[in-house]
Motif scaffolding. Structure first.
Motif, PDB file in Angstrom:
ATOM      1  N   SER A 216      26.458  36.137  10.552  1.00 42.83           N
ATOM      2  CA  SER A 216      25.871  36.640   9.315  1.00 42.83           C
ATOM      3  C   SER A 216      25.724  38.151   9.287  1.00 42.83           C
ATOM      4  CB  SER A 216      24.495  35.999   9.089  1.00 42.83           C
ATOM      5  OG  SER A 216      23.616  36.338  10.146  1.00 42.83           O
ATOM      6  N   SER A 287      23.211  29.202   7.259  1.00 38.03           N
ATOM      7  CA  SER A 287      24.260  30.032   7.837  1.00 38.03           C
ATOM      8  C   SER A 287      24.892  30.887   6.744  1.00 38.03           C
ATOM      9  CB  SER A 287      25.350  29.164   8.490  1.00 38.03           C
ATOM     10  OG  SER A 287      24.826  28.306   9.471  1.00 38.03           O
ATOM     11  N   SER A 291      21.885  32.280   3.771  1.00 35.64           N
ATOM     12  CA  SER A 291      20.714  32.594   4.599  1.00 35.64           C
ATOM     13  C   SER A 291      20.087  33.917   4.162  1.00 35.64           C
ATOM     14  CB  SER A 291      21.096  32.645   6.084  1.00 35.64           C
ATOM     15  OG  SER A 291      21.940  33.744   6.375  1.00 35.64           O
ATOM     16  N   ARG A 309      18.751  31.496  11.219  1.00 35.17           N
ATOM     17  CA  ARG A 309      20.200  31.458  11.017  1.00 35.17           C
ATOM     18  C   ARG A 309      20.897  30.718  12.157  1.00 35.17           C
ATOM     19  NH1 ARG A 309      20.050  37.652   9.096  1.00 35.17           N
ATOM     20  NH2 ARG A 309      19.570  37.229   6.918  1.00 35.17           N
TER      21      ARG A 309
END
Length: 398
Positions: A216, A287, A291, A309
Protein backbone atom coordinates in the motif's frame (compact mmCIF):
# COMPACT_ATOMS: atom_id res chain seq x y z
CA UNK A 1 6.88 -28.56 2.89
CA UNK A 2 5.11 -25.47 4.12
CA UNK A 3 7.28 -22.80 5.74
CA UNK A 4 4.69 -20.04 5.92
CA UNK A 5 5.91 -16.50 6.42
CA UNK A 6 9.70 -16.52 6.36
CA UNK A 7 11.90 -14.30 8.54
CA UNK A 8 12.76 -10.92 7.02
CA UNK A 9 15.96 -10.47 5.06
CA UNK A 10 18.01 -7.30 4.83
CA UNK A 11 16.54 -5.29 1.97
CA UNK A 12 17.70 -1.86 3.11
CA UNK A 13 20.07 0.41 1.20
CA UNK A 14 22.43 3.08 2.46
CA UNK A 15 21.57 6.71 1.83
CA UNK A 16 24.52 7.17 -0.52
CA UNK A 17 23.28 4.44 -2.87
CA UNK A 18 19.77 5.87 -2.85
CA UNK A 19 21.07 9.38 -3.56
CA UNK A 20 23.07 8.06 -6.51
CA UNK A 21 19.96 6.50 -8.07
CA UNK A 22 17.85 9.63 -7.57
CA UNK A 23 20.59 11.82 -9.00
CA UNK A 24 20.90 9.62 -12.09
CA UNK A 25 17.16 9.83 -12.67
CA UNK A 26 17.48 13.60 -13.02
CA UNK A 27 20.45 13.63 -15.43
CA UNK A 28 20.35 13.41 -19.23
CA UNK A 29 23.12 13.59 -21.84
CA UNK A 30 24.28 17.02 -22.95
CA UNK A 31 21.99 18.39 -25.65
CA UNK A 32 19.19 15.93 -24.82
CA UNK A 33 15.76 17.61 -24.96
CA UNK A 34 13.02 16.27 -22.68
CA UNK A 35 9.37 17.10 -23.32
CA UNK A 36 8.58 20.16 -21.13
CA UNK A 37 5.69 18.43 -19.30
CA UNK A 38 7.85 15.41 -18.49
CA UNK A 39 10.72 17.65 -17.38
CA UNK A 40 8.42 19.25 -14.80
CA UNK A 41 7.33 15.80 -13.56
CA UNK A 42 10.94 14.65 -13.14
CA UNK A 43 11.81 17.89 -11.37
CA UNK A 44 8.94 17.41 -8.90
CA UNK A 45 10.27 13.94 -8.10
CA UNK A 46 13.73 15.35 -7.34
CA UNK A 47 12.26 18.06 -5.10
CA UNK A 48 10.09 15.54 -3.25
CA UNK A 49 13.24 13.57 -2.41
CA UNK A 50 15.48 16.51 -1.55
CA UNK A 51 13.09 18.88 0.20
CA UNK A 52 10.27 16.69 1.58
CA UNK A 53 12.26 13.53 2.26
CA UNK A 54 9.51 11.45 0.64
CA UNK A 55 9.32 8.69 -1.94
CA UNK A 56 6.29 8.15 -4.19
CA UNK A 57 5.41 4.90 -5.92
CA UNK A 58 7.43 5.55 -9.08
CA UNK A 59 10.51 6.57 -7.14
CA UNK A 60 10.23 3.65 -4.72
CA UNK A 61 10.13 1.27 -7.66
CA UNK A 62 13.05 3.00 -9.41
CA UNK A 63 15.09 2.89 -6.20
CA UNK A 64 14.45 -0.84 -5.87
CA UNK A 65 15.54 -1.46 -9.46
CA UNK A 66 18.45 0.99 -9.32
CA UNK A 67 19.89 -0.22 -6.02
CA UNK A 68 19.85 -3.82 -7.28
CA UNK A 69 21.61 -2.71 -10.46
CA UNK A 70 24.32 -0.92 -8.46
CA UNK A 71 24.80 -4.10 -6.44
CA UNK A 72 25.43 -6.00 -9.69
CA UNK A 73 22.05 -7.66 -10.16
CA UNK A 74 20.54 -7.70 -13.64
CA UNK A 75 16.99 -6.33 -13.78
CA UNK A 76 14.61 -7.14 -16.62
CA UNK A 77 11.11 -5.68 -17.03
CA UNK A 78 8.71 -6.46 -19.89
CA UNK A 79 5.07 -5.64 -20.56
CA UNK A 80 2.74 -4.02 -23.03
CA UNK A 81 3.46 -0.45 -21.88
CA UNK A 82 6.29 -0.91 -19.40
CA UNK A 83 8.85 1.63 -20.54
CA UNK A 84 6.52 4.56 -19.90
CA UNK A 85 4.17 2.75 -17.53
CA UNK A 86 0.49 2.34 -18.40
CA UNK A 87 -0.34 5.26 -16.13
CA UNK A 88 2.72 7.34 -17.09
CA UNK A 89 4.43 6.90 -13.74
CA UNK A 90 7.67 5.14 -14.75
CA UNK A 91 9.35 6.84 -17.75
CA UNK A 92 12.24 4.36 -17.63
CA UNK A 93 13.28 5.30 -21.17
CA UNK A 94 13.40 9.00 -22.04
CA UNK A 95 12.91 10.09 -25.65
CA UNK A 96 14.52 13.24 -27.04
CA UNK A 97 11.71 15.63 -27.92
CA UNK A 98 13.62 16.87 -30.98
CA UNK A 99 15.53 13.86 -32.36
CA UNK A 100 13.77 10.74 -31.03
CA UNK A 101 17.00 9.52 -29.44
CA UNK A 102 16.44 7.27 -26.40
CA UNK A 103 18.16 7.32 -23.01
CA UNK A 104 17.61 4.93 -20.07
CA UNK A 105 18.88 6.58 -16.84
CA UNK A 106 19.07 3.35 -14.83
CA UNK A 107 21.57 1.96 -17.35
CA UNK A 108 24.03 4.69 -16.32
CA UNK A 109 24.35 4.39 -12.56
CA UNK A 110 27.83 3.01 -11.88
CA UNK A 111 30.76 1.13 -13.35
CA UNK A 112 30.21 -2.62 -13.31
CA UNK A 113 26.52 -2.33 -12.53
CA UNK A 114 23.98 -4.97 -13.47
CA UNK A 115 22.34 -4.86 -16.87
CA UNK A 116 19.05 -2.98 -17.21
CA UNK A 117 16.55 -4.37 -19.70
CA UNK A 118 13.10 -2.88 -20.15
CA UNK A 119 10.85 -3.65 -23.10
CA UNK A 120 7.42 -2.87 -24.45
CA UNK A 121 6.23 -6.34 -25.42
CA UNK A 122 3.83 -7.52 -28.06
CA UNK A 123 0.12 -7.58 -27.17
CA UNK A 124 0.07 -11.23 -26.13
CA UNK A 125 0.09 -12.00 -22.43
CA UNK A 126 0.41 -15.72 -23.19
CA UNK A 127 3.58 -15.30 -25.25
CA UNK A 128 5.15 -12.56 -23.13
CA UNK A 129 4.57 -14.16 -19.73
CA UNK A 130 5.67 -17.54 -21.07
CA UNK A 131 8.96 -16.07 -22.27
CA UNK A 132 9.62 -14.17 -19.04
CA UNK A 133 8.84 -17.27 -16.98
CA UNK A 134 11.42 -19.22 -18.96
CA UNK A 135 13.93 -16.40 -18.59
CA UNK A 136 13.42 -16.37 -14.81
CA UNK A 137 14.08 -20.12 -14.61
CA UNK A 138 17.33 -19.77 -16.58
CA UNK A 139 18.45 -16.61 -14.72
CA UNK A 140 17.74 -17.24 -11.05
CA UNK A 141 20.13 -14.46 -10.01
CA UNK A 142 18.25 -11.69 -11.88
CA UNK A 143 15.09 -9.79 -11.02
CA UNK A 144 12.72 -10.72 -13.84
CA UNK A 145 9.46 -8.76 -13.98
CA UNK A 146 6.44 -9.13 -16.22
CA UNK A 147 3.86 -6.37 -16.01
CA UNK A 148 0.29 -6.46 -17.24
CA UNK A 149 -1.03 -3.29 -18.84
CA UNK A 150 -4.06 -3.77 -16.58
CA UNK A 151 -4.17 -6.68 -14.15
CA UNK A 152 -7.40 -7.83 -15.80
CA UNK A 153 -5.41 -8.89 -18.87
CA UNK A 154 -3.39 -11.52 -17.01
CA UNK A 155 -6.13 -14.04 -17.85
CA UNK A 156 -4.66 -14.07 -21.36
CA UNK A 157 -1.77 -16.04 -19.84
CA UNK A 158 -3.83 -18.40 -17.69
CA UNK A 159 -2.31 -21.54 -19.22
CA UNK A 160 1.21 -20.39 -18.32
CA UNK A 161 0.05 -19.61 -14.79
CA UNK A 162 -1.68 -22.95 -14.24
CA UNK A 163 0.88 -25.21 -15.91
CA UNK A 164 4.11 -23.48 -14.88
CA UNK A 165 4.04 -20.52 -12.49
CA UNK A 166 2.06 -22.12 -9.65
CA UNK A 167 2.84 -25.81 -10.27
CA UNK A 168 6.32 -26.24 -11.79
CA UNK A 169 8.14 -26.57 -8.47
CA UNK A 170 5.75 -29.28 -7.29
CA UNK A 171 5.75 -31.11 -10.64
CA UNK A 172 9.39 -30.90 -11.63
CA UNK A 173 11.31 -29.15 -8.85
CA UNK A 174 11.67 -26.18 -11.20
CA UNK A 175 12.12 -22.90 -9.32
CA UNK A 176 11.31 -19.43 -10.61
CA UNK A 177 11.63 -16.00 -9.07
CA UNK A 178 9.35 -14.37 -11.66
CA UNK A 179 7.66 -11.20 -10.43
CA UNK A 180 4.30 -10.16 -11.88
CA UNK A 181 3.09 -6.58 -11.50
CA UNK A 182 -0.69 -6.52 -11.95
CA UNK A 183 -2.47 -3.13 -11.74
CA UNK A 184 -5.58 -3.60 -9.60
CA UNK A 185 -8.16 -1.35 -7.97
CA UNK A 186 -11.69 -0.06 -8.32
CA UNK A 187 -11.75 3.47 -9.72
CA UNK A 188 -14.87 3.25 -11.85
CA UNK A 189 -12.99 2.30 -15.01
CA UNK A 190 -15.29 -0.60 -15.80
CA UNK A 191 -15.23 -4.40 -15.80
CA UNK A 192 -12.10 -4.84 -17.97
CA UNK A 193 -9.98 -2.33 -16.03
CA UNK A 194 -10.57 -3.03 -12.35
CA UNK A 195 -9.60 -6.52 -11.22
CA UNK A 196 -6.41 -8.55 -11.49
CA UNK A 197 -8.51 -11.53 -10.37
CA UNK A 198 -6.55 -12.11 -7.19
CA UNK A 199 -9.02 -14.85 -6.26
CA UNK A 200 -7.65 -17.00 -9.10
CA UNK A 201 -4.15 -16.78 -7.65
CA UNK A 202 -5.32 -17.33 -4.08
CA UNK A 203 -7.23 -20.50 -4.96
CA UNK A 204 -4.01 -21.89 -6.45
CA UNK A 205 -1.92 -21.15 -3.35
CA UNK A 206 -0.57 -24.25 -1.60
CA UNK A 207 2.74 -25.55 -0.23
CA UNK A 208 4.19 -22.03 -0.32
CA UNK A 209 4.24 -22.24 -4.13
CA UNK A 210 3.85 -18.49 -4.78
CA UNK A 211 3.71 -15.18 -2.96
CA UNK A 212 0.78 -12.78 -3.27
CA UNK A 213 1.46 -9.25 -2.06
CA UNK A 214 -0.69 -6.12 -2.09
CA UNK A 215 1.61 -3.30 -0.92
CA UNK A 216 0.00 0.00 0.00
CA UNK A 217 3.03 2.31 0.11
CA UNK A 218 6.16 3.03 -1.91
CA UNK A 219 8.38 1.76 0.89
CA UNK A 220 6.58 -1.56 1.01
CA UNK A 221 6.95 -1.96 -2.76
CA UNK A 222 10.66 -1.16 -2.50
CA UNK A 223 11.27 -3.85 0.10
CA UNK A 224 9.15 -6.57 -1.51
CA UNK A 225 10.93 -6.14 -4.87
CA UNK A 226 14.38 -6.28 -3.29
CA UNK A 227 13.31 -9.24 -1.13
CA UNK A 228 12.67 -11.19 -4.31
CA UNK A 229 16.41 -11.22 -5.05
CA UNK A 230 17.84 -11.15 -1.53
CA UNK A 231 16.11 -14.32 -0.33
CA UNK A 232 17.92 -17.60 -0.98
CA UNK A 233 14.91 -19.50 -2.34
CA UNK A 234 13.05 -18.53 -5.48
CA UNK A 235 9.25 -18.28 -5.52
CA UNK A 236 7.05 -16.46 -8.04
CA UNK A 237 5.70 -13.17 -6.70
CA UNK A 238 2.34 -11.63 -7.59
CA UNK A 239 2.22 -7.91 -6.78
CA UNK A 240 -1.14 -6.18 -7.00
CA UNK A 241 -0.13 -2.65 -7.96
CA UNK A 242 -2.17 0.57 -7.85
CA UNK A 243 -3.56 2.99 -10.37
CA UNK A 244 -4.96 6.13 -8.69
CA UNK A 245 -2.82 5.39 -5.64
CA UNK A 246 0.34 5.83 -7.76
CA UNK A 247 0.28 9.57 -7.13
CA UNK A 248 -1.63 9.74 -3.86
CA UNK A 249 0.18 11.43 -1.00
CA UNK A 250 -1.01 8.69 1.37
CA UNK A 251 1.07 6.07 -0.50
CA UNK A 252 4.33 8.02 -0.15
CA UNK A 253 6.96 6.83 2.30
CA UNK A 254 9.71 8.63 4.22
CA UNK A 255 13.24 8.03 2.95
CA UNK A 256 14.03 6.34 6.28
CA UNK A 257 11.75 3.40 5.44
CA UNK A 258 14.20 2.47 2.65
CA UNK A 259 17.39 2.77 4.70
CA UNK A 260 15.89 0.81 7.60
CA UNK A 261 13.13 -1.74 8.17
CA UNK A 262 11.84 -4.48 5.90
CA UNK A 263 8.68 -5.57 4.10
CA UNK A 264 5.87 -5.93 6.63
CA UNK A 265 3.26 -8.58 5.86
CA UNK A 266 0.80 -6.82 8.18
CA UNK A 267 0.93 -3.07 8.87
CA UNK A 268 -0.65 -1.79 12.06
CA UNK A 269 -2.58 1.46 12.29
CA UNK A 270 0.30 3.78 13.14
CA UNK A 271 -1.96 6.81 13.54
CA UNK A 272 -3.43 5.41 16.78
CA UNK A 273 -1.65 5.93 20.07
CA UNK A 274 -1.64 3.09 22.60
CA UNK A 275 -4.31 4.94 24.57
CA UNK A 276 -6.50 5.32 21.47
CA UNK A 277 -5.96 1.63 20.66
CA UNK A 278 -7.69 0.69 23.92
CA UNK A 279 -10.80 2.55 22.74
CA UNK A 280 -11.03 0.59 19.49
CA UNK A 281 -14.08 -1.67 19.26
CA UNK A 282 -13.79 -2.64 15.57
CA UNK A 283 -10.69 -3.62 13.59
CA UNK A 284 -10.98 -3.29 9.81
CA UNK A 285 -8.59 -5.42 7.76
CA UNK A 286 -8.04 -4.17 4.22
CA UNK A 287 -5.48 -4.05 1.41
CA UNK A 288 -4.49 -1.49 -1.18
CA UNK A 289 -6.40 1.67 -2.09
CA UNK A 290 -9.51 0.92 -0.03
CA UNK A 291 -7.40 0.74 3.15
CA UNK A 292 -6.38 4.38 2.62
CA UNK A 293 -10.01 5.33 1.98
CA UNK A 294 -11.18 3.52 5.12
CA UNK A 295 -8.56 5.27 7.21
CA UNK A 296 -9.55 8.67 5.80
CA UNK A 297 -13.20 8.01 6.68
CA UNK A 298 -12.24 6.84 10.17
CA UNK A 299 -10.27 10.04 10.72
CA UNK A 300 -13.12 12.18 9.43
CA UNK A 301 -15.66 10.52 11.73
CA UNK A 302 -13.27 10.01 14.65
CA UNK A 303 -14.72 6.51 14.91
CA UNK A 304 -13.38 3.90 17.40
CA UNK A 305 -11.99 1.85 14.51
CA UNK A 306 -8.50 0.63 13.66
CA UNK A 307 -7.56 0.06 10.02
CA UNK A 308 -4.93 -2.66 9.67
CA UNK A 309 -3.37 -3.34 6.28
CA UNK A 310 -2.87 -6.88 5.03
CA UNK A 311 0.12 -6.43 2.71
CA UNK A 312 0.77 -10.12 2.01
CA UNK A 313 -2.09 -12.52 1.44
CA UNK A 314 0.03 -15.62 0.85
CA UNK A 315 1.88 -17.11 2.58
CA UNK A 316 -0.86 -16.20 5.04
CA UNK A 317 0.55 -13.99 7.87
CA UNK A 318 -1.53 -15.50 10.68
CA UNK A 319 0.95 -15.02 13.52
CA UNK A 320 1.76 -11.46 12.44
CA UNK A 321 -1.94 -10.59 12.31
CA UNK A 322 -2.62 -11.98 15.78
CA UNK A 323 0.26 -9.95 17.16
CA UNK A 324 -1.23 -6.76 15.71
CA UNK A 325 -4.73 -7.62 16.95
CA UNK A 326 -3.39 -8.05 20.50
CA UNK A 327 -2.90 -4.28 20.57
CA UNK A 328 -6.72 -3.86 20.61
CA UNK A 329 -7.86 -5.67 23.77
CA UNK A 330 -11.33 -4.11 23.77
CA UNK A 331 -12.18 -4.85 20.15
CA UNK A 332 -15.25 -7.03 19.74
CA UNK A 333 -15.25 -7.54 15.96
CA UNK A 334 -12.95 -7.89 12.98
CA UNK A 335 -14.19 -6.79 9.55
CA UNK A 336 -12.53 -7.87 6.30
CA UNK A 337 -13.02 -5.04 3.81
CA UNK A 338 -12.54 -5.50 0.07
CA UNK A 339 -13.58 -3.55 -3.03
CA UNK A 340 -14.36 -6.65 -5.09
CA UNK A 341 -17.71 -8.50 -5.23
CA UNK A 342 -18.19 -11.09 -2.50
CA UNK A 343 -17.51 -14.02 -4.86
CA UNK A 344 -14.19 -12.46 -5.94
CA UNK A 345 -11.25 -10.84 -4.19
CA UNK A 346 -9.67 -12.19 -1.01
CA UNK A 347 -12.66 -12.74 1.32
CA UNK A 348 -13.34 -16.34 0.31
CA UNK A 349 -9.64 -17.12 0.87
CA UNK A 350 -9.28 -15.23 4.14
CA UNK A 351 -12.47 -15.82 6.12
CA UNK A 352 -11.81 -19.40 7.27
CA UNK A 353 -8.18 -18.60 8.14
CA UNK A 354 -9.30 -15.52 10.01
CA UNK A 355 -11.98 -17.34 11.99
CA UNK A 356 -9.51 -20.11 12.89
CA UNK A 357 -7.04 -17.49 14.10
CA UNK A 358 -9.34 -15.43 16.33
CA UNK A 359 -11.58 -18.27 17.48
CA UNK A 360 -14.57 -17.21 19.56
CA UNK A 361 -12.85 -14.10 20.90
CA UNK A 362 -13.94 -11.80 18.08
CA UNK A 363 -16.85 -11.68 15.67
CA UNK A 364 -15.66 -11.95 12.06
CA UNK A 365 -17.52 -10.54 9.06
CA UNK A 366 -16.83 -9.33 5.53
CA UNK A 367 -17.73 -6.14 3.70
CA UNK A 368 -17.69 -6.30 -0.09
CA UNK A 369 -19.73 -5.53 -3.15
CA UNK A 370 -22.62 -7.98 -3.69
CA UNK A 371 -21.98 -11.16 -5.63
CA UNK A 372 -21.63 -10.40 -9.32
CA UNK A 373 -20.90 -12.11 -12.63
CA UNK A 374 -18.99 -9.02 -13.75
CA UNK A 375 -15.89 -7.84 -11.90
CA UNK A 376 -17.15 -4.24 -11.81
CA UNK A 377 -19.92 -1.95 -12.94
CA UNK A 378 -19.57 -0.05 -16.20
CA UNK A 379 -21.10 3.10 -14.73
CA UNK A 380 -18.89 5.57 -12.88
CA UNK A 381 -21.90 6.98 -11.00
CA UNK A 382 -22.87 3.50 -9.79
CA UNK A 383 -19.25 2.81 -8.85
CA UNK A 384 -19.17 5.92 -6.68
CA UNK A 385 -22.38 4.87 -4.91
CA UNK A 386 -21.05 1.35 -4.34
CA UNK A 387 -17.74 2.64 -2.96
CA UNK A 388 -19.46 5.04 -0.57
CA UNK A 389 -21.75 2.25 0.66
CA UNK A 390 -18.74 -0.04 1.21
CA UNK A 391 -16.94 2.49 3.35
CA UNK A 392 -20.08 3.34 5.32
CA UNK A 393 -20.57 -0.32 6.21
CA UNK A 394 -16.91 -0.83 7.11
CA UNK A 395 -16.54 2.38 9.13
CA UNK A 396 -20.01 3.37 10.37
CA UNK A 397 -20.63 6.73 11.99
CA UNK A 398 -20.27 6.48 15.78
Amino acid sequence: RSGGVLPPVDTTVDRGTADRVVEALGVTPEGFTIHPKLARQLERSQLMWQEEGLVDWALGEALAFGSLLIEGTDVRVAGQDSRRGTFSHRHAVLVDYETGEEYAPLAHLAEGQGRWFIYDSLLSEYAALGFEYGYSVARRDALVVWEAQFGDFVNGAQIVLDQFVVAAEDKWGQESGLTMLLPHGYEGQGPEHSSARMERFLILCAEDNIQVAYPSTAGQLFHVLRRQVKREGRKPLVVLTPKSLLRARSSRSPIETLTSGAFEEVVDDASLTDEAAHSVTRVVLASGKVSHEAQARRDELDAPVAVVRIEQLYPWPGAELLQVLSRYPNATEVVWLQEEPENMGSWSFAHARLRDAVGADLAVSGVSRPESASPATGSFAVHEQEQAALLARAVPAP
